[in-house]
Design an enzyme around this catalytic site. Structure first.
Site, PDB file in Angstrom:
ATOM      1  N   CYS A 103      54.632  10.104  -3.010  1.00 34.43           N
ATOM      2  CA  CYS A 103      55.097   9.340  -4.786  1.00 34.43           C
ATOM      3  C   CYS A 103      56.110  10.246  -4.767  1.00 34.43           C
ATOM      4  O   CYS A 103      57.312   9.178  -4.587  1.00 34.43           O
ATOM      5  CB  CYS A 103      53.810  10.240  -4.883  1.00 34.43           C
ATOM      6  SG  CYS A 103      53.357   9.478  -6.633  1.00 34.43           S
ATOM      7  N   ARG A 145      50.541   1.524 -15.194  1.00 36.40           N
ATOM      8  CA  ARG A 145      50.537   2.044 -13.317  1.00 36.40           C
ATOM      9  C   ARG A 145      49.785   1.425 -12.384  1.00 36.40           C
ATOM     10  O   ARG A 145      48.312   0.587 -12.852  1.00 36.40           O
ATOM     11  CB  ARG A 145      50.067   3.469 -13.947  1.00 36.40           C
ATOM     12  CG  ARG A 145      50.998   4.424 -14.652  1.00 36.40           C
ATOM     13  CD  ARG A 145      50.617   5.874 -15.229  1.00 36.40           C
ATOM     14  NE  ARG A 145      51.056   6.876 -13.744  1.00 36.40           N
ATOM     15  CZ  ARG A 145      51.391   7.037 -13.440  1.00 36.40           C
ATOM     16  NH1 ARG A 145      53.415   6.584 -14.014  1.00 36.40           N
ATOM     17  NH2 ARG A 145      51.717   7.817 -12.389  1.00 36.40           N
ATOM     18  N   HIS A 168      47.969  10.076  -1.945  1.00 37.69           N
ATOM     19  CA  HIS A 168      47.722  11.464  -2.483  1.00 37.69           C
ATOM     20  C   HIS A 168      46.362  10.983  -1.126  1.00 37.69           C
ATOM     21  O   HIS A 168      45.401  10.555  -0.997  1.00 37.69           O
ATOM     22  CB  HIS A 168      47.534  11.308  -4.240  1.00 37.69           C
ATOM     23  CG  HIS A 168      49.046  11.146  -4.211  1.00 37.69           C
ATOM     24  ND1 HIS A 168      50.283  12.525  -4.760  1.00 37.69           N
ATOM     25  CD2 HIS A 168      49.240  10.229  -5.191  1.00 37.69           C
ATOM     26  CE1 HIS A 168      50.724  11.677  -5.003  1.00 37.69           C
ATOM     27  NE2 HIS A 168      50.759  10.784  -5.890  1.00 37.69           N
TER      28      HIS A 168
END
Length: 245
Positions: free
Chosen positions: A97, A130, A193
Site C-alpha cells: 500500500c 477510495r 492487505h
C-alpha cells in the site's frame, strides 16, 4: 542442512508504516522459515536508526497514512542510494500500500506531492473516492489465486512494468487497467492487505526462496501442510470469482 541457513528481515519504520496490521507479514515469513528449520530474525528500523542493507535478506515496507508517508519519505531520501543498490542487487522487498506507492517516482495528493524512492518506474496520483473491497488476483508467480483486501485512494501507474497479477475481482492499481501491483526483479509492490502473506503462503514462499537463492545460490524449500490456507483461499475464490470466469 536447512538448519544452517538464516534469513534476516528488515522491517522499515513499523512505528509509522503499520496502518493495516501488515506486521502479520513478518510473523508469517518468520514462522514459515522456522517450520523448515531455517533460522529467521527480524530487525526493526525506526526513523532515527541507520539501516544496513548488507545485513538484510528481505525488506518489508508497510502502509501508512498520507501524513506518515510524508514524514517517512524525507527519511527515505537519505537512504535512497543504498536502498536502490540493494534492489538492483536482487534484494527481496515486499512493499504494501503506502510502501508500494513509495517505491515509485511520486505520489500526487491534494495536499501536495510525496517524493518516492524512484526504485521502480511507476507513479501514483490521488483519485476521486477510495477503492475498497476484497480483491482476487491471478499471478504468474504462484499457482493459487492471490486473495486480499484493498483500501486506497491512490491510482498507481506502472509504466509497462510487470504487474503482480491480473485482477479477477476488485479494482487493482487504478480501477481501470485490470492489473494489480508490480514485480521488479525481486521486489513485489501491492495494495493487498489482509495481511497478504498468511492468506497467500505461496507468495510468502516465493519471497523466502528468492532470498535464499540470492544468499546461498539455491532456493530449495521443504513442503509444508497448507491445507487450511488452501481451503480458505478456495473459499474466497469461489465467493468472489466463482462462476464468473
Amino acid at each position: 542442512m536447512e538448519g544452517k541457513r538464516k534469513i534476516t528481515i528488515g522491517h522499515l519504520y513499523p512505528d509509522l508504516l503499520n496502518l493495516y496490521g501488515d506486521r502479520g507479514n513478518i510473523a508469517c515469513m518468520m514462522q514459515r522459515c522456522r517450520w523448515r528449520g531455517i533460522e529467521a530474525e527480524t530487525i526493526e528500523y525506526n526513523l532515527g536508526d541507520e539501516i544496513d542493507f548488507g545485513r538484510l535478506d528481505i525488506v518489508l515496507l508497510g502502509g501508512g497514512s498520507d501524513r506518515e508517508q510524508m514524514i517517512v519519505c524525507r527519511k527515505l531520501q537519505e537512504i535512497q542510494e543504498a536502498f536502490q543498490a540493494y534492489v538492483e542487487d536482487n534484494g527481496v522487498v515486499i512493499a504494501v500500500c503506502g510502501g508500494y506507492q513509495l517505491l515509485g517516482k511520486y505520489y500526487k495528493t491534494k495536499e501536495g506531492v510525496i517524493q518516492g524512492l524512484n526504485l521502480v518506474d511507476l507513479y501514483t496520483e490521488q483519485g476521486e473516492g477510495r477503492l475498497i473491497d476484497n480483491i482476487v488476483l491471478q499471478s504468474d508467480l504462484v499457482k493459487m489465486p492471490v486473495a486480499g483486501f484493498e483500501n486506497h485512494g491512490g491510482r498507481t501507474y506502472i509504466n509497462g512494468n510487470k504487474p503482480f497479477g491480473k485482477v479477477l475481482y476488485g479494482s487493482g492499481n487504478d480501477g481501470e487497467s485490470g492489473y494489480e501491483g508490480v514485480v521488479y526483479k525481486n521486489v513485489i509492490g501491492t495494495y493487498l492487505h489482509g495481511p497478504l502473506l498468511p492468506k497467500n503462503p505461496e507468495v510468502c514462499d516465493w519471497l523466502i526462496a528468492r532470498a535464499l537463492e540470492r544468499k546461498y545460490g539455491e532456493s530449495r524449500l521443504s513442503p509444508l501442510d497448507d491445507s487450511h490456507e488452501i481451503e480458505a483461499n478456495s473459499y474466497v475464490y469461489q465467493r468472489f470469482v466463482g462462476g464468473n470466469q
